[in-house]
Design an enzyme around this catalytic site. Structure first.
Site, mmCIF file in Angstrom:
data_model
loop_
_atom_site.group_PDB
_atom_site.id
_atom_site.type_symbol
_atom_site.label_atom_id
_atom_site.label_comp_id
_atom_site.label_asym_id
_atom_site.label_seq_id
_atom_site.Cartn_x
_atom_site.Cartn_y
_atom_site.Cartn_z
ATOM 1 N N THR A 40 42.251 -12.781 16.023
ATOM 2 C CA THR A 40 40.986 -12.078 15.967
ATOM 3 C C THR A 40 40.997 -10.817 16.811
ATOM 4 O O THR A 40 41.748 -10.729 17.777
ATOM 5 C CB THR A 40 39.846 -13.002 16.446
ATOM 6 O OG1 THR A 40 38.618 -12.327 16.307
ATOM 7 C CG2 THR A 40 40.007 -13.388 17.880
ATOM 8 N N VAL A 66 34.509 -22.041 9.509
ATOM 9 C CA VAL A 66 34.073 -20.875 10.281
ATOM 10 C C VAL A 66 34.560 -21.097 11.704
ATOM 11 O O VAL A 66 34.419 -22.194 12.254
ATOM 12 C CB VAL A 66 32.534 -20.736 10.244
ATOM 13 C CG1 VAL A 66 32.066 -19.636 11.183
ATOM 14 C CG2 VAL A 66 32.064 -20.447 8.814
ATOM 15 N N ASP A 114 35.257 -19.505 15.890
ATOM 16 C CA ASP A 114 34.404 -19.152 17.034
ATOM 17 C C ASP A 114 33.913 -17.709 16.989
ATOM 18 O O ASP A 114 32.905 -17.375 17.605
ATOM 19 C CB ASP A 114 35.166 -19.395 18.352
ATOM 20 C CG ASP A 114 36.449 -18.563 18.467
ATOM 21 O OD1 ASP A 114 37.052 -18.211 17.422
ATOM 22 O OD2 ASP A 114 36.850 -18.268 19.600
ATOM 23 N N THR A 157 40.076 -15.224 22.229
ATOM 24 C CA THR A 157 40.997 -15.266 21.104
ATOM 25 C C THR A 157 41.854 -16.512 21.254
ATOM 26 O O THR A 157 42.016 -17.034 22.353
ATOM 27 C CB THR A 157 41.880 -13.994 21.024
ATOM 28 O OG1 THR A 157 42.683 -14.052 19.841
ATOM 29 C CG2 THR A 157 42.780 -13.840 22.231
ATOM 30 N N GLY A 158 42.362 -17.013 20.133
ATOM 31 C CA GLY A 158 43.179 -18.218 20.218
ATOM 32 C C GLY A 158 42.649 -19.284 19.293
ATOM 33 O O GLY A 158 42.102 -18.982 18.225
ATOM 34 N N GLY A 212 40.251 -21.116 17.966
ATOM 35 C CA GLY A 212 38.794 -21.077 17.929
ATOM 36 C C GLY A 212 38.150 -22.421 17.701
ATOM 37 O O GLY A 212 37.059 -22.686 18.206
#
Ligand SMILES: *[C@@H]1O[C@H](CO)[C@@H](O)[C@H](O)[C@H]1NC(C)=O
Ligand SMILES: *[C@@H]1O[C@H](CO)[C@@H](O)[C@H](O)[C@H]1NC(C)=O
Ligand SMILES: *[C@@H]1O[C@H](CO)[C@@H](O)[C@H](O)[C@H]1NC(C)=O
Length: 334
Positions: free
Chosen positions: A212, A240, A242, A262-263, A265
């Protein structure tokens, strides 16, 4: 500081924080643009806006994230990346205004390329915060966006090789046939004979699957933030992450500062880490300490997750903390 950031890039391909402000020396003078990952095309686009006389942080964030959507930043933002289990690319995005505390988000947005701009329309043209799926597409069309296919040859190729590889990896657990070796359709397993069917899939966040852009822009008066992503490769349709969830993927408050995640989610959103970072800074913690504490909170429950947080306060002081399970020995660079 610069040394640490480069170390972070080398050791775990994780993220970079870029300041293109006219800072001399180590002071981060305002305005300031920071974002996750070395997506400099986005940083530059945002900087161009905020370094002009009429540019606001909100405009800068929208233009910065848009640049990533157009450039398909490493295939993880915008169209043509991260096909879901049906082969479709769907987008999540959020924009947040740190002065009004207004938020607009889209989740699982289909067939529209400009996710961050649709999120801004949700914020500005509705009283809602989050629209999802086909109905978000319908909203986007009604506010002037073009409907188009988000497939590319690349995303079709990724999808085909995933099918040929028995749908590995995937995000199922506790189902039969064994999701670690077979494609679906799956049904709930009566008994779970191997550990595999109980454990979360470890979402490998690496250089080609980092997922992201989270961007924060601060000027003397205010702060804004935005996120945009095409989510996790091979996600179950409808997932969906984070990024479009306020307090999870991103949070900004003009009295304190902002944070973005980031990562992994799916795990990180269970902790609202961006909210925690901003609230910790409100209590007096430095950005660095606040990001560290928020990652530690997650690590206590999910020692093997991959993720990072970036933060900035209203003075322009920046902090990051990275936790990469895949690079255990090198990755706690902060
Ligand atoms: C910001 O804008 C000013 C005025 O246009 C320009 O002189 C300066 O080089 C810009 N700074 C950066 C870092 O781009
Ligand atoms: C939507 O927001 C406007 C402006 O704040 C307000 O006047 C209106 O009552 C709100 N509508 C609903 C249904 O909440
Ligand atoms: C995509 O694949 C099709 C069919 O193989 C080909 O005709 C087309 O030129 C490709 N497009 C791009 C942009 O590579």
């Amino acid at each position: 500081m610069t040394t640490n950031f480069s170390l972070a890039i080398v050791s775990c391909y994780f993220l970079v924080i870029i300041s293109l402000s006219c800072a001399v020396g180590n002071d981060h003078k305002l305005p300031l643009v920071i974002n996750t990952w070395p997506f400099t095309v986005a940083t530059r686009a945002a900087w161009k806006v905020i370094n002009s006389t009429s540019g606001t942080p909100l405009d800068a964030v929208e233009q910065g994230c848009t640049a990533c959507e157009v450039a398909q930043c490493d295939g993880t933002v915008g169209y043509g990346g991260s096909p879901d289990e049906s082969g479709e690319t769907t987008l999540d995005a959020m924009i947040m205004d740190g002065t009004s505390h207004d938020v607009g988000s889209v989740g699982c947005l289909k067939r529209i390329k400009s996710a961050i701009s649709v999120a801004r329309k949700v914020m500005e043209l509705t009283n809602h915060t989050l629209l999802v799926g086909d109905e978000a597409t319908r909203f986007a069309i009604s506010t002037g966006f073009k409907q188009e296919n988000l497939h590319t040859n690349k995303s079709v190729g990724i999808y085909k090789s995933w099918l040929e590889n028995n749908c590995q990896p995937n995000f199922w657990k506790g189902v039969t046939p064994n999701p670690r070796s077979s494609c679906g359709p799956y049904r709930p397993a009566d008994t779970c004979q191997s550990l595999d069917c109980k454990q979360d899939t470890n979402h490998d966040v690496s250089s080609d699957n980092h997922d992201t852009i989270g961007m924060i822009v601060v000027d003397k008066n205010t702060i804004a933030g935005g996120t945009s992503t095409n989510g996790a490769n091979h996600k179950i349709s409808g997932r969906v992450g984070d990024s479009p969830i306020a307090g999870a993927g991103l949070y900004v408050d003009k009295d304190i500062g902002g944070s973005a995640a980031t990562g992994d989610g799916d795990v990180m959103m269970r902790f609202l880490p961006s909210y925690q970072v901003v609230e910790s800074m409100r209590l007096g913690m430095s950005p660095k300490k606040a990001t560290t504490e928020a990652i530690m909170r997650i690590k206590k429950y999910y020692p093997h997750f991959n993720g990072a947080l970036i933060a900035v306060n209203m003075a322009g002081e920046v902090g990051i903390y990275i936790h990469c399970n895949s690079f255990k020995n090198h990755c706690n660079v902060n």
